[in-house]
Design a protein around this motif. Structure first.
Motif, PDB file in Angstrom:
ATOM      1  N   CYS A 154       0.878  -1.176   0.000  1.00 20.14           N
ATOM      2  CA  CYS A 154       0.000   0.000   0.000  1.00 20.14           C
ATOM      3  C   CYS A 154       0.909   1.217   0.000  1.00 20.14           C
ATOM      4  CB  CYS A 154      -0.882  -0.029   1.249  1.00 20.14           C
ATOM      5  SG  CYS A 154      -1.641   1.552   1.675  1.00 20.14           S
ATOM      6  N   SER A 155       0.632   2.181  -0.871  1.00 16.78           N
ATOM      7  CA  SER A 155       1.527   3.340  -0.974  1.00 16.78           C
ATOM      8  C   SER A 155       1.542   4.163   0.310  1.00 16.78           C
ATOM      9  CB  SER A 155       1.133   4.219  -2.166  1.00 16.78           C
ATOM     10  OG  SER A 155      -0.210   4.671  -2.032  1.00 16.78           O
ATOM     11  N   ALA A 156       0.399   4.255   1.011  1.00 16.51           N
ATOM     12  CA  ALA A 156       0.380   4.991   2.276  1.00 16.51           C
ATOM     13  C   ALA A 156       1.266   4.296   3.307  1.00 16.51           C
ATOM     14  CB  ALA A 156      -1.051   5.114   2.800  1.00 16.51           C
ATOM     15  N   ALA A 157       1.190   2.971   3.348  1.00 20.80           N
ATOM     16  CA  ALA A 157       2.033   2.229   4.285  1.00 20.80           C
ATOM     17  C   ALA A 157       3.504   2.393   3.931  1.00 20.80           C
ATOM     18  CB  ALA A 157       1.648   0.752   4.276  1.00 20.80           C
ATOM     19  N   ARG A 158       3.826   2.348   2.636  1.00 25.79           N
ATOM     20  CA  ARG A 158       5.219   2.521   2.218  1.00 25.79           C
ATOM     21  C   ARG A 158       5.718   3.922   2.577  1.00 25.79           C
ATOM     22  NH1 ARG A 158       5.341  -2.492   1.432  1.00 25.79           N
ATOM     23  NH2 ARG A 158       5.992  -3.432  -0.564  1.00 25.79           N
ATOM     24  N   ALA A 159       4.859   4.927   2.405  1.00 32.85           N
ATOM     25  CA  ALA A 159       5.251   6.292   2.766  1.00 32.85           C
ATOM     26  C   ALA A 159       5.531   6.391   4.254  1.00 32.85           C
ATOM     27  CB  ALA A 159       4.163   7.283   2.363  1.00 32.85           C
ATOM     28  N   LEU A 160       4.680   5.755   5.065  1.00 35.43           N
ATOM     29  CA  LEU A 160       4.881   5.799   6.510  1.00 35.43           C
ATOM     30  C   LEU A 160       6.106   5.002   6.936  1.00 35.43           C
ATOM     31  CD1 LEU A 160       1.190   5.571   7.709  1.00 35.43           C
ATOM     32  CD2 LEU A 160       2.716   7.544   7.889  1.00 35.43           C
ATOM     33  N   ASP A 161       6.498   3.992   6.132  1.00 35.26           N
ATOM     34  CA  ASP A 161       7.763   3.307   6.397  1.00 35.26           C
ATOM     35  C   ASP A 161       8.916   4.319   6.411  1.00 35.26           C
ATOM     36  OD1 ASP A 161       6.563   0.824   6.504  1.00 35.26           O
ATOM     37  OD2 ASP A 161       7.163   0.213   4.488  1.00 35.26           O
ATOM     38  N   VAL A 162       8.805   5.344   5.556  1.00 37.54           N
ATOM     39  CA  VAL A 162       9.896   6.314   5.386  1.00 37.54           C
ATOM     40  C   VAL A 162       9.760   7.515   6.322  1.00 37.54           C
ATOM     41  CG1 VAL A 162      11.057   7.839   3.722  1.00 37.54           C
ATOM     42  CG2 VAL A 162      10.175   5.618   2.977  1.00 37.54           C
ATOM     43  N   VAL A 163       8.556   8.059   6.447  1.00 37.53           N
ATOM     44  CA  VAL A 163       8.404   9.325   7.195  1.00 37.53           C
ATOM     45  C   VAL A 163       7.518   9.192   8.430  1.00 37.53           C
ATOM     46  CG1 VAL A 163       8.790  10.727   5.137  1.00 37.53           C
ATOM     47  CG2 VAL A 163       6.437  10.119   5.788  1.00 37.53           C
ATOM     48  N   GLY A 164       7.140   7.979   8.792  1.00 36.86           N
ATOM     49  CA  GLY A 164       6.203   7.809   9.897  1.00 36.86           C
ATOM     50  C   GLY A 164       6.813   7.834  11.285  1.00 36.86           C
ATOM     51  N   ASP A 165       8.147   7.805  11.385  1.00 38.86           N
ATOM     52  CA  ASP A 165       8.767   7.850  12.710  1.00 38.86           C
ATOM     53  C   ASP A 165       8.580   9.221  13.356  1.00 38.86           C
ATOM     54  OD1 ASP A 165       9.717   5.261  13.013  1.00 38.86           O
ATOM     55  OD2 ASP A 165      11.563   5.681  11.908  1.00 38.86           O
ATOM     56  N   ARG A 166       8.492   9.221  14.679  1.00 40.29           N
ATOM     57  CA  ARG A 166       8.363  10.472  15.439  1.00 40.29           C
ATOM     58  C   ARG A 166       9.517  11.416  15.097  1.00 40.29           C
ATOM     59  NH1 ARG A 166       5.834  12.512  19.998  1.00 40.29           N
ATOM     60  NH2 ARG A 166       7.135  13.628  21.512  1.00 40.29           N
ATOM     61  N   TRP A 167       9.211  12.682  14.857  1.00 41.13           N
ATOM     62  CA  TRP A 167      10.129  13.780  14.575  1.00 41.13           C
ATOM     63  C   TRP A 167      10.476  13.933  13.088  1.00 41.13           C
ATOM     64  CZ3 TRP A 167      10.395  17.276  18.157  1.00 41.13           C
ATOM     65  CH2 TRP A 167      10.294  16.908  19.509  1.00 41.13           C
ATOM     66  N   THR A 168      10.312  12.894  12.271  1.00 36.28           N
ATOM     67  CA  THR A 168      10.792  12.990  10.889  1.00 36.28           C
ATOM     68  C   THR A 168      10.113  14.129  10.128  1.00 36.28           C
ATOM     69  OG1 THR A 168      11.338  10.648  10.800  1.00 36.28           O
ATOM     70  CG2 THR A 168      11.063  11.776   8.693  1.00 36.28           C
ATOM     71  N   LEU A 169       8.794  14.206  10.170  1.00 32.55           N
ATOM     72  CA  LEU A 169       8.108  15.248   9.413  1.00 32.55           C
ATOM     73  C   LEU A 169       8.364  16.638   9.987  1.00 32.55           C
ATOM     74  CD1 LEU A 169       4.692  13.596   8.465  1.00 32.55           C
ATOM     75  CD2 LEU A 169       6.585  14.230   6.933  1.00 32.55           C
ATOM     76  N   LEU A 170       8.621  16.725  11.292  1.00 35.34           N
ATOM     77  CA  LEU A 170       8.962  18.038  11.859  1.00 35.34           C
ATOM     78  C   LEU A 170      10.366  18.464  11.437  1.00 35.34           C
ATOM     79  CD1 LEU A 170       7.414  17.870  15.440  1.00 35.34           C
ATOM     80  CD2 LEU A 170       6.450  18.797  13.323  1.00 35.34           C
ATOM     81  N   ILE A 171      11.256  17.518  11.236  1.00 36.94           N
ATOM     82  CA  ILE A 171      12.571  17.853  10.676  1.00 36.94           C
ATOM     83  C   ILE A 171      12.397  18.365   9.248  1.00 36.94           C
ATOM     84  CG2 ILE A 171      14.824  16.935   9.989  1.00 36.94           C
ATOM     85  CD1 ILE A 171      14.555  14.912  12.297  1.00 36.94           C
ATOM     86  N   VAL A 172      11.514  17.719   8.491  1.00 35.59           N
ATOM     87  CA  VAL A 172      11.217  18.200   7.134  1.00 35.59           C
ATOM     88  C   VAL A 172      10.683  19.626   7.189  1.00 35.59           C
ATOM     89  CG1 VAL A 172       9.760  17.869   5.094  1.00 35.59           C
ATOM     90  CG2 VAL A 172      10.818  15.889   6.201  1.00 35.59           C
TER      91      VAL A 172
END
Length: 208
Positions: free
Chosen positions: A11-29
């Motif tokens: 699932c593309s949403a699951a694959r995306a969360l594999d990459v950016v789903g960890d705590r802090w990652t999107l806030l670093i972005v």
């Protein structure tokens, strides 16, 4: 560098969360959307993150092609982190997430940290067109590159050069914009946001 964890779902949403789903990652972005940042600057603007977690997330982001690290030429000679083109593609993801989260924002709590540039993305969501906008708040100043397709989306401090528009607003007004209760155009119309400048953006806002 920790091995990437996976939901193991096709699932593309699951694959995306594999990459950016960890705590802090999107806030670093969010921070790197301002352009290259040093580790110490990132740590200062991400209150609550430990040095170990920040270092781990940055390594993971580099491995996954979201960000890169490079050394500045002398006399700076410091390392900076910046988004790759794929990392910059997360801007609309963060904007959609921020818009969805407006209902969760509520009033600012006494324990809430705040940085002026954290209001950059909400203000950007409320502007259309292209141009350089300087925003002056009680918490500090930042500038926006409205309509930018590559490079920094915003930056700390005054605009580099003459902006197309300057916006001045108080904390209450800015928080209302962040909560989605007030658009920039409505704030200008109601006299809550002062607009100066001779650029197209300033004229559109004043005439709006």
């Amino acid at each position: 560098m920790s091995p990437r964890r996976s939901y193991d779902q096709y699932c593309s949403a699951a694959r995306a969360l594999d990459v950016v789903g960890d705590r802090w990652t999107l806030l670093i972005v969010r921070e790197l959307l301002a352009g290259p940042r040093r580790y110490t600057d990132l740590h200062a603007d991400l209150p609550g993150v430990s040095t170990d977690v920040l270092a781990s997330r940055l390594k993971d982001m580099e491995r996954d092609g979201i960000s890169t690290r490079r050394r500045l030429p002398p006399p700076g000679a410091a390392y900076v982190y910046e988004l790759t083109p794929r990392g910059r593609q997360l801007l609309p993801v963060l904007q959609a997430l921020g818009e969805w989260g407006e209902a969760e924002l509520g009033e600012r709590r006494p324990t809430d940290a705040v940085r002026a540039h954290w209001f950059a993305l909400p203000v950007l969501r409320s502007l259309e067109g292209e141009g350089l906008v300087e925003v002056r708040l009680e918490e500090g100043n930042f500038h926006l590159h409205v309509g930018a397709e590559d490079g920094p989306v915003y930056g700390d401090g005054p605009a580099p050069g003459e902006p197309d528009a300057r916006l001045v607003l108080d904390s209450g007004t800015c928080e209302a914009v962040a909560r989605g209760e007030l658009s920039v155009a409505d704030g200008v119309r109601d006299g809550r946001i002062e607009v100066t400048g001779d650029g197209t953006l300033a004229k559109v806002l004043r005439e709006g």
